[in-house]
Design a protein around this motif. Structure first.
Motif, PDB file in Angstrom:
ATOM      1  N   THR A 294       0.832  -1.209   0.000  1.00 49.84           N
ATOM      2  CA  THR A 294       0.000   0.000   0.000  1.00 49.84           C
ATOM      3  C   THR A 294       0.869   1.263   0.000  1.00 49.84           C
ATOM      4  O   THR A 294       0.602   2.225  -0.727  1.00 49.84           O
ATOM      5  N   VAL A 295       1.906   1.250   0.829  1.00 53.67           N
ATOM      6  CA  VAL A 295       2.783   2.420   0.921  1.00 53.67           C
ATOM      7  C   VAL A 295       3.532   2.651  -0.388  1.00 53.67           C
ATOM      8  O   VAL A 295       3.725   3.796  -0.826  1.00 53.67           O
ATOM      9  N   MET A 296       3.948   1.575  -1.024  1.00 52.83           N
ATOM     10  CA  MET A 296       4.717   1.690  -2.251  1.00 52.83           C
ATOM     11  C   MET A 296       3.847   1.959  -3.481  1.00 52.83           C
ATOM     12  O   MET A 296       4.370   2.248  -4.559  1.00 52.83           O
ATOM     13  N   SER A 297       2.547   1.839  -3.327  1.00 54.23           N
ATOM     14  CA  SER A 297       1.646   2.084  -4.463  1.00 54.23           C
ATOM     15  C   SER A 297       1.450   3.588  -4.666  1.00 54.23           C
ATOM     16  O   SER A 297       1.882   4.421  -3.873  1.00 54.23           O
ATOM     17  N   ASN A 298       0.752   3.900  -5.734  1.00 58.86           N
ATOM     18  CA  ASN A 298       0.491   5.312  -6.053  1.00 58.86           C
ATOM     19  C   ASN A 298      -0.698   5.870  -5.294  1.00 58.86           C
ATOM     20  O   ASN A 298      -1.053   7.048  -5.465  1.00 58.86           O
ATOM     21  N   SER A 299      -1.322   5.044  -4.466  1.00 53.69           N
ATOM     22  CA  SER A 299      -2.511   5.514  -3.739  1.00 53.69           C
ATOM     23  C   SER A 299      -2.147   6.479  -2.626  1.00 53.69           C
ATOM     24  O   SER A 299      -2.999   7.260  -2.175  1.00 53.69           O
ATOM     25  N   LEU A 300      -0.902   6.462  -2.160  1.00 55.73           N
ATOM     26  CA  LEU A 300      -0.453   7.373  -1.117  1.00 55.73           C
ATOM     27  C   LEU A 300       0.704   8.220  -1.646  1.00 55.73           C
ATOM     28  O   LEU A 300       1.581   7.721  -2.352  1.00 55.73           O
ATOM     29  N   THR A 301       0.695   9.473  -1.290  1.00 55.11           N
ATOM     30  CA  THR A 301       1.790  10.357  -1.681  1.00 55.11           C
ATOM     31  C   THR A 301       2.983  10.134  -0.756  1.00 55.11           C
ATOM     32  O   THR A 301       2.872   9.509   0.304  1.00 55.11           O
ATOM     33  N   GLU A 302       4.123  10.630  -1.150  1.00 51.50           N
ATOM     34  CA  GLU A 302       5.333  10.433  -0.357  1.00 51.50           C
ATOM     35  C   GLU A 302       5.260  11.139   0.986  1.00 51.50           C
ATOM     36  O   GLU A 302       5.921  10.723   1.940  1.00 51.50           O
ATOM     37  N   ASN A 303       4.466  12.179   1.072  1.00 50.83           N
ATOM     38  CA  ASN A 303       4.372  12.936   2.322  1.00 50.83           C
ATOM     39  C   ASN A 303       3.059  12.681   3.046  1.00 50.83           C
ATOM     40  O   ASN A 303       2.683  13.440   3.953  1.00 50.83           O
ATOM     41  N   ALA A 304       2.374  11.614   2.683  1.00 51.11           N
ATOM     42  CA  ALA A 304       1.081  11.318   3.303  1.00 51.11           C
ATOM     43  C   ALA A 304       1.268  11.031   4.786  1.00 51.11           C
ATOM     44  O   ALA A 304       2.190  10.330   5.199  1.00 51.11           O
ATOM     45  N   ARG A 305       0.353  11.570   5.585  1.00 48.90           N
ATOM     46  CA  ARG A 305       0.374  11.370   7.029  1.00 48.90           C
ATOM     47  C   ARG A 305      -0.998  10.899   7.486  1.00 48.90           C
ATOM     48  O   ARG A 305      -2.012  11.313   6.945  1.00 48.90           O
ATOM     49  N   GLY A 306      -0.965   9.989   8.501  1.00 49.29           N
ATOM     50  CA  GLY A 306      -2.237   9.511   8.988  1.00 49.29           C
ATOM     51  C   GLY A 306      -2.075   8.164   9.687  1.00 49.29           C
ATOM     52  O   GLY A 306      -1.023   7.828  10.243  1.00 49.29           O
ATOM     53  N   THR A 307      -3.153   7.354   9.600  1.00 48.15           N
ATOM     54  CA  THR A 307      -3.195   6.052  10.271  1.00 48.15           C
ATOM     55  C   THR A 307      -3.575   4.974   9.270  1.00 48.15           C
ATOM     56  O   THR A 307      -4.501   5.164   8.475  1.00 48.15           O
ATOM     57  N   MET A 308      -2.878   3.858   9.340  1.00 50.87           N
ATOM     58  CA  MET A 308      -3.188   2.715   8.488  1.00 50.87           C
ATOM     59  C   MET A 308      -3.671   1.578   9.398  1.00 50.87           C
ATOM     60  O   MET A 308      -2.918   1.075  10.221  1.00 50.87           O
ATOM     61  N   ASP A 309      -4.944   1.206   9.239  1.00 53.13           N
ATOM     62  CA  ASP A 309      -5.539   0.154  10.065  1.00 53.13           C
ATOM     63  C   ASP A 309      -5.459  -1.189   9.328  1.00 53.13           C
ATOM     64  O   ASP A 309      -6.096  -1.387   8.295  1.00 53.13           O
ATOM     65  N   LEU A 310      -4.678  -2.114   9.905  1.00 54.91           N
ATOM     66  CA  LEU A 310      -4.509  -3.451   9.326  1.00 54.91           C
ATOM     67  C   LEU A 310      -5.064  -4.533  10.245  1.00 54.91           C
ATOM     68  O   LEU A 310      -4.785  -5.718  10.053  1.00 54.91           O
ATOM     69  N   SER A 311      -5.843  -4.112  11.245  1.00 56.01           N
ATOM     70  CA  SER A 311      -6.306  -5.062  12.260  1.00 56.01           C
ATOM     71  C   SER A 311      -7.182  -6.160  11.675  1.00 56.01           C
ATOM     72  O   SER A 311      -7.214  -7.278  12.191  1.00 56.01           O
ATOM     73  N   GLU A 312      -7.867  -5.876  10.581  1.00 52.31           N
ATOM     74  CA  GLU A 312      -8.687  -6.896   9.927  1.00 52.31           C
ATOM     75  C   GLU A 312      -7.870  -7.511   8.790  1.00 52.31           C
ATOM     76  O   GLU A 312      -7.493  -6.819   7.848  1.00 52.31           O
ATOM     77  N   PRO A 313      -7.585  -8.821   8.869  1.00 53.09           N
ATOM     78  CA  PRO A 313      -6.736  -9.462   7.851  1.00 53.09           C
ATOM     79  C   PRO A 313      -7.275  -9.251   6.444  1.00 53.09           C
ATOM     80  O   PRO A 313      -8.472  -9.356   6.182  1.00 53.09           O
ATOM     81  N   GLY A 314      -6.360  -8.857   5.537  1.00 49.48           N
ATOM     82  CA  GLY A 314      -6.730  -8.683   4.136  1.00 49.48           C
ATOM     83  C   GLY A 314      -7.199  -7.293   3.793  1.00 49.48           C
ATOM     84  O   GLY A 314      -7.492  -7.026   2.614  1.00 49.48           O
ATOM     85  N   LYS A 315      -7.285  -6.400   4.781  1.00 50.98           N
ATOM     86  CA  LYS A 315      -7.753  -5.057   4.518  1.00 50.98           C
ATOM     87  C   LYS A 315      -6.770  -4.022   5.067  1.00 50.98           C
ATOM     88  O   LYS A 315      -6.180  -4.222   6.128  1.00 50.98           O
ATOM     89  N   ALA A 316      -6.599  -2.937   4.316  1.00 55.83           N
ATOM     90  CA  ALA A 316      -5.751  -1.822   4.747  1.00 55.83           C
ATOM     91  C   ALA A 316      -6.582  -0.539   4.616  1.00 55.83           C
ATOM     92  O   ALA A 316      -6.887  -0.092   3.502  1.00 55.83           O
ATOM     93  N   ILE A 317      -6.934   0.020   5.755  1.00 55.98           N
ATOM     94  CA  ILE A 317      -7.810   1.223   5.782  1.00 55.98           C
ATOM     95  C   ILE A 317      -6.965   2.410   6.202  1.00 55.98           C
ATOM     96  O   ILE A 317      -6.442   2.457   7.339  1.00 55.98           O
ATOM     97  N   TYR A 318      -6.816   3.362   5.285  1.00 51.25           N
ATOM     98  CA  TYR A 318      -6.011   4.541   5.558  1.00 51.25           C
ATOM     99  C   TYR A 318      -6.892   5.708   5.957  1.00 51.25           C
ATOM    100  O   TYR A 318      -7.888   6.018   5.301  1.00 51.25           O
ATOM    101  N   THR A 319      -6.494   6.349   7.062  1.00 52.44           N
ATOM    102  CA  THR A 319      -7.210   7.529   7.543  1.00 52.44           C
ATOM    103  C   THR A 319      -6.223   8.691   7.649  1.00 52.44           C
ATOM    104  O   THR A 319      -5.265   8.619   8.444  1.00 52.44           O
ATOM    105  N   PRO A 320      -6.394   9.753   6.857  1.00 52.84           N
ATOM    106  CA  PRO A 320      -5.463  10.890   6.900  1.00 52.84           C
ATOM    107  C   PRO A 320      -5.500  11.573   8.288  1.00 52.84           C
ATOM    108  O   PRO A 320      -6.512  11.547   8.976  1.00 52.84           O
TER     109      PRO A 320
END
Length: 320
Positions: A294-320
């Motif tokens: 997810t971090v290496m993909s184009n969905s997030l900018t290099e300076n993106a800040r926030g929270t990445m929730d991975l608590s549920e297997p198979g899902k990555a929920i990003y909250t700025p």
């Protein structure tokens, strides 16, 4: 009156033991009595042996001829010469072994003149020189590879040691591989540098490596070069999985902190920009790999800040 065809056996108590058995044989209407004694059997046996004239008797031993005696003498002399030759060959071999052993082990011809080391990155040349300097001047063949290997393994950073000896000139070449530092752990005012197996490499603090700091794991004891000891086995396993996966995915140097204080809420600080919430240990390796994608993909900018929730297997929920 008895019938003529009847056969009877007459036995007398007063007869001699040798004449006890008497047979009455019917022969043409008249009775013929024949007595067989042990003496007769003995004679019969002798007679039987005499009749078999075709049975060869034991050959009479004869004296060897002069030619046969000469052949035997020559054969005996040849065997004696072979024994002498074998003894001389064995003696020559033993003397050669002794001479070679003296040259190899007792003379300064094969004393070690130099020692070289390859493969070291974290261990300095001075550290190797301190350990290997006593080898110079020692006999090459009396300096065992195992002894050299065990000497270098006392350096905590050293993982494997390969020792090669060279005869001309007499020298030793050492190739080493080192443990890769993975994280820092603080204990009683000291900072331990450990690898992904939580083997303690040094306790002198930060060595300039950009590595994450593990918090929440209580260390009960440690020795340099050995895996640290702790009573918190679950946290120990979580830390090992986290470090090895981050190392394998190539983002270890971007992680600032791994917090295992709460085993149901494992968190990481990524590049001081993103807080990664991993939840429990369940599918932890898969969660970290998903975060890396997810971090290496184009969905997030290099300076993106926030929270990445991975608590549920198979899902990555990003909250700025």
């Amino acid at each position: 009156m008895r019938s003529e065809n009847q056969t009877r056996i007459i036995q007398g108590d007063s007869m001699d033991e040798n004449n006890r058995n008497i047979r009455v044989v019917k022969t043409g209407g008249r009775k013929v009595t024949k007595t067989t004694t042990e003496y007769d059997w003995s004679r019969l046996e002798k007679r039987t042996l005499k009749e078999h004239k075709d049975v060869p008797e034991r050959s009479v031993r004869r004296e060897p001829t002069q030619l046969e005696r000469k052949i035997r003498y020559q054969k005996k002399q040849k065997q004696q010469r072979l024994k002498i030759q074998r003894r001389r060959a064995l003696l020559g071999f033993v003397l050669a072994v002794i001479l070679v052993s003296v040259l190899l082990f007792m003379t300064p011809i094969f004393n070690i003149r130099s020692v070289s080391v390859e493969g070291n990155v974290l261990v300095t040349a001075e550290q190797f020189q301190e350990k290997l300097k006593p080898l110079v001047g020692q006999n090459l063949f009396r300096s065992g590879r195992r002894k050299i290997r065990n000497t270098l393994k006392t350096i905590p950073y050293i993982d494997t040691v390969d020792v090669q000896k060279r005869l001309f000139p007499p020298s030793v070449k050492v190739t080493v591989t080192e443990y890769t530092p993975s994280a820092y752990i603080k204990i009683d005012g000291k900072t331990l540098l450990v690898n992904s197996e939580l083997r303690v490499l040094t306790d002198t603090g930060n060595n300039g490596e950009t590595l994450p700091t593990v918090t929440g794991l209580t260390v009960t004891d440690y020795k340099l070069g050995e895996i640290l000891k702790t009573d918190e086995n679950e946290k120990f396993d979580i830390t090992k999985i986290s470090l090895s996966t981050l190392e394998a995915t190539g983002i270890l140097d971007k992680v600032i902190e791994i917090n295992v204080t709460d085993v149901t809420d494992i968190t990481m600080n990524y590049d001081n920009r993103i807080t990664v919430q991993c939840g429990t240990q369940l599918d932890l390796e898969r969660k970290i790999r998903l975060f890396r994608e997810t971090v290496m993909s184009n969905s997030l900018t290099e300076n993106a800040r926030g929270t990445m929730d991975l608590s549920e297997p198979g899902k990555a929920i990003y909250t700025p």
